[in-house]
Design a protein around this motif. Structure first.
Motif, PDB file in Angstrom:
ATOM      1  N   LEU A   3       0.979  -1.218   0.004  1.00 61.24           N
ATOM      2  CA  LEU A   3       0.014  -0.017  -0.050  1.00 61.24           C
ATOM      3  C   LEU A   3       0.929   1.160   0.003  1.00 61.24           C
ATOM      4  N   ALA A   4       2.081   1.032   0.394  1.00 61.28           N
ATOM      5  CA  ALA A   4       2.940   2.328   0.739  1.00 61.28           C
ATOM      6  C   ALA A   4       3.776   2.638  -0.501  1.00 61.28           C
ATOM      7  N   THR A   5       4.287   1.489  -1.309  1.00 60.87           N
ATOM      8  CA  THR A   5       5.207   1.611  -2.373  1.00 60.87           C
ATOM      9  C   THR A   5       4.405   1.080  -3.660  1.00 60.87           C
ATOM     10  N   GLY A   6       3.352   0.241  -3.768  1.00 61.89           N
ATOM     11  CA  GLY A   6       2.838  -0.420  -4.857  1.00 61.89           C
ATOM     12  C   GLY A   6       3.599  -1.162  -5.626  1.00 61.89           C
ATOM     13  N   GLU A   7       4.695  -1.920  -5.079  1.00 60.13           N
ATOM     14  CA  GLU A   7       5.351  -2.815  -5.623  1.00 60.13           C
ATOM     15  C   GLU A   7       5.578  -4.055  -4.858  1.00 60.13           C
ATOM     16  N   PHE A   8       5.684  -5.152  -5.727  1.00 58.42           N
ATOM     17  CA  PHE A   8       5.941  -6.431  -4.693  1.00 58.42           C
ATOM     18  C   PHE A   8       6.277  -7.652  -5.923  1.00 58.42           C
ATOM     19  N   VAL A   9       6.955  -8.696  -5.529  1.00 56.33           N
ATOM     20  CA  VAL A   9       7.209  -9.880  -6.259  1.00 56.33           C
ATOM     21  C   VAL A   9       6.423 -10.829  -5.976  1.00 56.33           C
ATOM     22  N   VAL A  10       5.791 -11.843  -6.669  1.00 60.57           N
ATOM     23  CA  VAL A  10       5.085 -13.010  -6.255  1.00 60.57           C
ATOM     24  C   VAL A  10       6.219 -14.200  -6.769  1.00 60.57           C
ATOM     25  N   ASN A  11       6.748 -14.875  -6.097  1.00 58.13           N
ATOM     26  CA  ASN A  11       7.475 -15.926  -6.374  1.00 58.13           C
ATOM     27  C   ASN A  11       6.672 -17.374  -5.797  1.00 58.13           C
ATOM     28  N   LEU A  12       6.652 -18.310  -6.898  1.00 58.52           N
ATOM     29  CA  LEU A  12       5.866 -19.640  -6.786  1.00 58.52           C
ATOM     30  C   LEU A  12       7.038 -20.435  -6.072  1.00 58.52           C
ATOM     31  N   VAL A  13       6.250 -21.391  -5.451  1.00 55.53           N
ATOM     32  CA  VAL A  13       6.972 -22.098  -4.380  1.00 55.53           C
ATOM     33  C   VAL A  13       6.797 -23.645  -4.841  1.00 55.53           C
ATOM     34  N   PRO A  14       8.073 -24.091  -5.196  1.00 54.41           N
ATOM     35  CA  PRO A  14       8.326 -25.843  -5.565  1.00 54.41           C
ATOM     36  C   PRO A  14       8.482 -26.597  -4.301  1.00 54.41           C
ATOM     37  N   GLU A  15       8.205 -27.810  -4.287  1.00 53.22           N
ATOM     38  CA  GLU A  15       8.298 -28.573  -3.089  1.00 53.22           C
ATOM     39  C   GLU A  15       9.771 -28.672  -2.613  1.00 53.22           C
ATOM     40  N   ALA A  16      10.659 -28.357  -3.403  1.00 55.88           N
ATOM     41  CA  ALA A  16      12.081 -28.402  -2.616  1.00 55.88           C
ATOM     42  C   ALA A  16      12.187 -27.227  -1.842  1.00 55.88           C
ATOM     43  N   LEU A  17      11.354 -26.209  -1.722  1.00 53.69           N
ATOM     44  CA  LEU A  17      11.622 -24.746  -1.006  1.00 53.69           C
ATOM     45  C   LEU A  17      10.392 -24.741   0.159  1.00 53.69           C
ATOM     46  N   VAL A  18       9.644 -25.853   0.503  1.00 54.74           N
ATOM     47  CA  VAL A  18       8.563 -25.644   1.207  1.00 54.74           C
ATOM     48  C   VAL A  18       9.062 -25.311   2.723  1.00 54.74           C
ATOM     49  N   GLN A  19      10.082 -25.777   3.216  1.00 55.01           N
ATOM     50  CA  GLN A  19      10.766 -25.591   4.506  1.00 55.01           C
ATOM     51  C   GLN A  19      10.983 -24.102   4.582  1.00 55.01           C
ATOM     52  N   GLN A  20      11.780 -23.684   3.573  1.00 51.66           N
ATOM     53  CA  GLN A  20      11.991 -22.126   3.602  1.00 51.66           C
ATOM     54  C   GLN A  20      10.688 -21.393   3.349  1.00 51.66           C
ATOM     55  N   MET A  21      10.012 -21.794   2.735  1.00 53.47           N
ATOM     56  CA  MET A  21       8.544 -20.969   2.847  1.00 53.47           C
ATOM     57  C   MET A  21       7.861 -20.836   4.082  1.00 53.47           C
ATOM     58  N   ASN A  22       8.008 -22.152   4.490  1.00 51.82           N
ATOM     59  CA  ASN A  22       7.204 -22.159   6.024  1.00 51.82           C
ATOM     60  C   ASN A  22       7.902 -21.421   6.970  1.00 51.82           C
ATOM     61  N   THR A  23       9.247 -21.348   6.786  1.00 50.07           N
ATOM     62  CA  THR A  23      10.052 -20.251   7.738  1.00 50.07           C
ATOM     63  C   THR A  23       9.710 -18.657   7.579  1.00 50.07           C
ATOM     64  N   THR A  24       9.268 -18.453   6.394  1.00 50.21           N
ATOM     65  CA  THR A  24       8.935 -17.183   6.235  1.00 50.21           C
ATOM     66  C   THR A  24       7.586 -16.727   6.820  1.00 50.21           C
ATOM     67  N   SER A  25       6.832 -17.800   7.074  1.00 49.43           N
ATOM     68  CA  SER A  25       5.700 -17.589   7.477  1.00 49.43           C
ATOM     69  C   SER A  25       5.567 -17.086   8.983  1.00 49.43           C
ATOM     70  N   VAL A  26       6.627 -17.304   9.693  1.00 54.68           N
ATOM     71  CA  VAL A  26       6.787 -16.923  11.047  1.00 54.68           C
ATOM     72  C   VAL A  26       6.121 -15.507  11.600  1.00 54.68           C
ATOM     73  N   ASP A  27       5.735 -15.317  12.559  1.00 54.79           N
ATOM     74  CA  ASP A  27       5.045 -14.227  13.135  1.00 54.79           C
ATOM     75  C   ASP A  27       6.066 -13.299  13.761  1.00 54.79           C
ATOM     76  N   ALA A  28       7.252 -13.008  12.781  1.00 57.79           N
ATOM     77  CA  ALA A  28       8.425 -12.094  13.125  1.00 57.79           C
ATOM     78  C   ALA A  28       7.866 -10.733  13.380  1.00 57.79           C
ATOM     79  N   PRO A  29       8.574 -10.023  14.336  1.00 56.24           N
ATOM     80  CA  PRO A  29       8.209  -8.526  14.460  1.00 56.24           C
ATOM     81  C   PRO A  29       8.593  -7.708  13.190  1.00 56.24           C
ATOM     82  N   THR A  30       7.889  -6.595  13.009  1.00 55.29           N
ATOM     83  CA  THR A  30       7.764  -5.730  12.058  1.00 55.29           C
ATOM     84  C   THR A  30       9.520  -5.293  11.929  1.00 55.29           C
ATOM     85  N   GLY A  31       9.905  -5.251  10.635  1.00 54.76           N
ATOM     86  CA  GLY A  31      11.351  -4.977  10.422  1.00 54.76           C
ATOM     87  C   GLY A  31      12.186  -6.085  10.147  1.00 54.76           C
ATOM     88  N   VAL A  32      11.890  -7.256  10.554  1.00 60.69           N
ATOM     89  CA  VAL A  32      12.713  -8.438  10.457  1.00 60.69           C
ATOM     90  C   VAL A  32      12.523  -9.282   9.059  1.00 60.69           C
TER      91      VAL A  32
END
Length: 211
Positions: free
Chosen positions: A76-105
């Motif tokens: 909403l602030a910048t109007g820009e984003f990248v959508v990457n698709l997820v292969p099975e080989a990267l599911v663990q890394q994808m899941n890690t990025t779903s963590v409820d980390a504080p803003t700025g992490v």
């Protein structure tokens, strides 16, 4: 049984939708704040919505305590984003990025993911993802308290050369991408179990069935 969704608690509405609308492709979204902080998170309320112009949509739900999630706030602030698709080989890394980390992490760092620069926008793409779409926001609709739908125009598609069968005709080795999708709860779906179904043509169908 019928549920009137205006009369049930939000978690019940979510469960009914997520348990029945499946499989849902996963948008692994990379954004960047005005001050340069990167964010990455997966979203399964996502799909393509057209090709003239190339368009996709993200459904970004609220954080229960912070309001808009970092992804929504950055888009909403910048109007820009990248959508990457997820292969099975990267599911663990994808899941890690779903963590409820504080803003700025930077979730990309948490998951040990390298990036490559985009061509048209500031946020980078995930280098290991076989498919990435550089997007600029066309519009957004706030659908609830800190819940929004973002419509993005796809400016560029990056597809790993290994999966290009014919570049001129845009033939992609889709099965080899080995993408995963979201199902109910914490269940995911592989893309191997497929079948063919030809779309009917009216002239042939009507001649056969309307006698």
């Amino acid at each position: 049984m019928r549920w009137d969704l205006d009369k049930v608690a939000e978690p019940i509405a979510y469960k009914l939708l997520a348990a029945t609308v499946m499989p849902r492709p996963i948008a692994w979204v990379v954004t960047q704040s005005h001050d340069g902080k990167l964010n990455a998170a997966p979203y399964s309320f996502f799909n393509v919505m057209g090709s003239a112009p190339p368009t996709l949509v993200l459904g970004l739900m609220a954080d229960p305590t912070r309001g808009f999630k970092d992804t929504a706030a950055n888009i909403l602030a910048t109007g820009e984003f990248v959508v990457n698709l997820v292969p099975e080989a990267l599911v663990q890394q994808m899941n890690t990025t779903s963590v409820d980390a504080p803003t700025g992490v930077n979730e990309l760092n948490l998951a040990g993911l390298e990036t490559e620069a985009s061509v048209h926008i500031r946020p980078p793409r995930i280098a290991a993802s076989p498919v990435a779409f550089e997007c600029r926001m066309l519009s957004s609709v706030v659908t609830g308290p800190h819940q929004t739908i973002v419509i993005g125009r796809v400016l560029a598609a990056h597809i790993d050369d290994r999966f290009i069968l014919n570049a001129e005709r845009a033939h992609i080795d889709t099965p080899a991408l080995n993408l995963v999708a979201r199902s109910y709860g914490s269940t995911y779906v592989r893309s191997h179990d497929t079948f063919e179904l030809d779309r009917p043509k009216w002239a042939e169908w009507s001649a056969k069935n309307l006698k």
